[in-house]
Design a protein around this motif. Structure first.
Motif, PDB file in Angstrom:
ATOM      1  N   ARG A  77       0.835  -1.198   0.000  1.00 22.42           N
ATOM      2  CA  ARG A  77       0.000   0.000   0.000  1.00 22.42           C
ATOM      3  C   ARG A  77       0.873   1.253   0.000  1.00 22.42           C
ATOM      4  O   ARG A  77       1.925   1.286   0.620  1.00 22.42           O
ATOM      5  N   ASP A  78       0.367   2.294  -0.664  1.00 22.33           N
ATOM      6  CA  ASP A  78       1.075   3.568  -0.601  1.00 22.33           C
ATOM      7  C   ASP A  78       0.629   4.318   0.652  1.00 22.33           C
ATOM      8  O   ASP A  78      -0.311   3.911   1.341  1.00 22.33           O
ATOM      9  N   ASN A  79       1.313   5.411   0.951  1.00 19.87           N
ATOM     10  CA  ASN A  79       1.027   6.142   2.190  1.00 19.87           C
ATOM     11  C   ASN A  79      -0.385   6.699   2.234  1.00 19.87           C
ATOM     12  O   ASN A  79      -0.995   6.746   3.296  1.00 19.87           O
ATOM     13  N   ALA A  80      -0.920   7.138   1.100  1.00 12.40           N
ATOM     14  CA  ALA A  80      -2.279   7.688   1.087  1.00 12.40           C
ATOM     15  C   ALA A  80      -3.282   6.631   1.547  1.00 12.40           C
ATOM     16  O   ALA A  80      -4.183   6.917   2.347  1.00 12.40           O
ATOM     17  N   GLU A  81      -3.124   5.404   1.071  1.00 16.31           N
ATOM     18  CA  GLU A  81      -4.029   4.327   1.461  1.00 16.31           C
ATOM     19  C   GLU A  81      -3.840   3.968   2.933  1.00 16.31           C
ATOM     20  O   GLU A  81      -4.808   3.742   3.660  1.00 16.31           O
ATOM     21  N   LEU A  82      -2.595   3.946   3.389  1.00 15.87           N
ATOM     22  CA  LEU A  82      -2.330   3.621   4.795  1.00 15.87           C
ATOM     23  C   LEU A  82      -2.899   4.686   5.733  1.00 15.87           C
ATOM     24  O   LEU A  82      -3.450   4.362   6.782  1.00 15.87           O
ATOM     25  N   VAL A  83      -2.782   5.936   5.329  1.00 14.90           N
ATOM     26  CA  VAL A  83      -3.339   7.021   6.148  1.00 14.90           C
ATOM     27  C   VAL A  83      -4.858   6.906   6.193  1.00 14.90           C
ATOM     28  O   VAL A  83      -5.474   7.085   7.251  1.00 14.90           O
ATOM     29  N   ARG A 124       7.748   5.814  10.708  1.00 15.46           N
ATOM     30  CA  ARG A 124       7.471   4.745  11.626  1.00 15.46           C
ATOM     31  C   ARG A 124       7.210   3.470  10.868  1.00 15.46           C
ATOM     32  O   ARG A 124       6.690   3.499   9.781  1.00 15.46           O
ATOM     33  N   GLY A 125       7.538   2.383  11.408  1.00 17.91           N
ATOM     34  CA  GLY A 125       7.251   1.131  10.730  1.00 17.91           C
ATOM     35  C   GLY A 125       5.763   0.918  10.555  1.00 17.91           C
ATOM     36  O   GLY A 125       4.977   1.200  11.446  1.00 17.91           O
ATOM     37  N   ARG A 126       5.387   0.439   9.389  1.00 14.50           N
ATOM     38  CA  ARG A 126       3.967   0.190   9.122  1.00 14.50           C
ATOM     39  C   ARG A 126       3.448  -0.928  10.009  1.00 14.50           C
ATOM     40  O   ARG A 126       2.297  -0.935  10.409  1.00 14.50           O
ATOM     41  N   THR A 127       4.316  -1.871  10.329  1.00 11.94           N
ATOM     42  CA  THR A 127       3.909  -2.997  11.171  1.00 11.94           C
ATOM     43  C   THR A 127       3.573  -2.529  12.571  1.00 11.94           C
ATOM     44  O   THR A 127       2.619  -3.022  13.183  1.00 11.94           O
ATOM     45  N   SER A 128       4.313  -1.564  13.108  1.00 10.65           N
ATOM     46  CA  SER A 128       4.058  -1.119  14.478  1.00 10.65           C
ATOM     47  C   SER A 128       2.676  -0.491  14.601  1.00 10.65           C
ATOM     48  O   SER A 128       1.990  -0.702  15.601  1.00 10.65           O
ATOM     49  N   THR A 129       2.247   0.256  13.581  1.00  3.76           N
ATOM     50  CA  THR A 129       0.912   0.847  13.623  1.00  3.76           C
ATOM     51  C   THR A 129      -0.155  -0.238  13.664  1.00  3.76           C
ATOM     52  O   THR A 129      -1.085  -0.181  14.469  1.00  3.76           O
ATOM     53  N   LYS A 130      -0.022  -1.240  12.790  1.00  4.09           N
ATOM     54  CA  LYS A 130      -0.995  -2.341  12.767  1.00  4.09           C
ATOM     55  C   LYS A 130      -1.024  -3.065  14.105  1.00  4.09           C
ATOM     56  O   LYS A 130      -2.095  -3.389  14.622  1.00  4.09           O
TER      57      LYS A 130
END
Length: 180
Positions: A77-83, A124-130
């Motif tokens: 996923r790109d940042n827009a989708e993650l946000v 920040r790591g994407r995994t840490s947010t999840k």
């Protein structure tokens, strides 16, 4: 048209309007965003306390399904989708509180801080947010209000720290010239 555009922007507090005097530059970006994140933290921790009591088991199961469905493709996923997913999680938790007015306020704040969330997502790591979202949902399922508040507060505060750090580094790159 210009005045109308400035009036619309002033609703988002980008330029400040002084009646009878005109439009002025708003407070520095970092200061405004920290205030917005602080407001998010206050709203969301209050909202999750309410959600612990108001959410049904089915609501919480739906939140966990959302996390499971959206959590597996983080690197694609790109940042827009993650946000967008980040906002959806936080707004869903607020919706579970049963307080529509605070959900409306949260959406307004999210609209103002959306672009700086991108910074945090990269820092920040994407995994840490999840993982943090999953931990909040797990405690919500056990109806542990104090732990939900602590986890959500830590998540928001860490995000604010990362955004502040990234903004400071960006300003340093722009305004500080290295001498050779």
């Amino acid at each position: 048209p210009l005045r109308e555009a400035l009036n619309r922007l002033s609703l988002l507090r980008l330029p400040c309007i002084e009646t009878g005097q005109g439009f002025f530059t708003a407070a520095p970006l970092t200061q405004r965003k920290c205030s917005s994140f602080s407001n998010c933290g206050t709203l969301e921790t209050g909202g999750i306390r309410l959600a612990v009591d108001a959410a049904t088991d089915e609501d919480i199961a739906h939140l966990n399904s959302f996390l499971k469905e959206t959590g597996g493709r983080g690197t694609e996923r790109d940042n827009a989708e993650l946000v967008a997913l980040e906002e959806q999680f936080h707004e869903t938790v607020m919706r579970l509180s049963g307080n529509g007015e605070t959900l409306h306020v949260l959406r307004n704040i999210n609209g103002r801080i959306r672009f700086v969330r991108w910074i945090a997502m990269e820092q920040r790591g994407r995994t840490s947010t999840k993982n943090e979202h999953r931990a909040v949902a797990k405690e919500l399922k056990t109806r542990n209000a104090d732990k939900c508040v602590r986890l959500l507060s830590d998540h928001i505060n860490f995000r604010m720290e990362k955004i502040t750090e990234a903004t400071r580094e960006g300003f340093e790159r722009i305004y500080v010239c290295e001498r050779s």
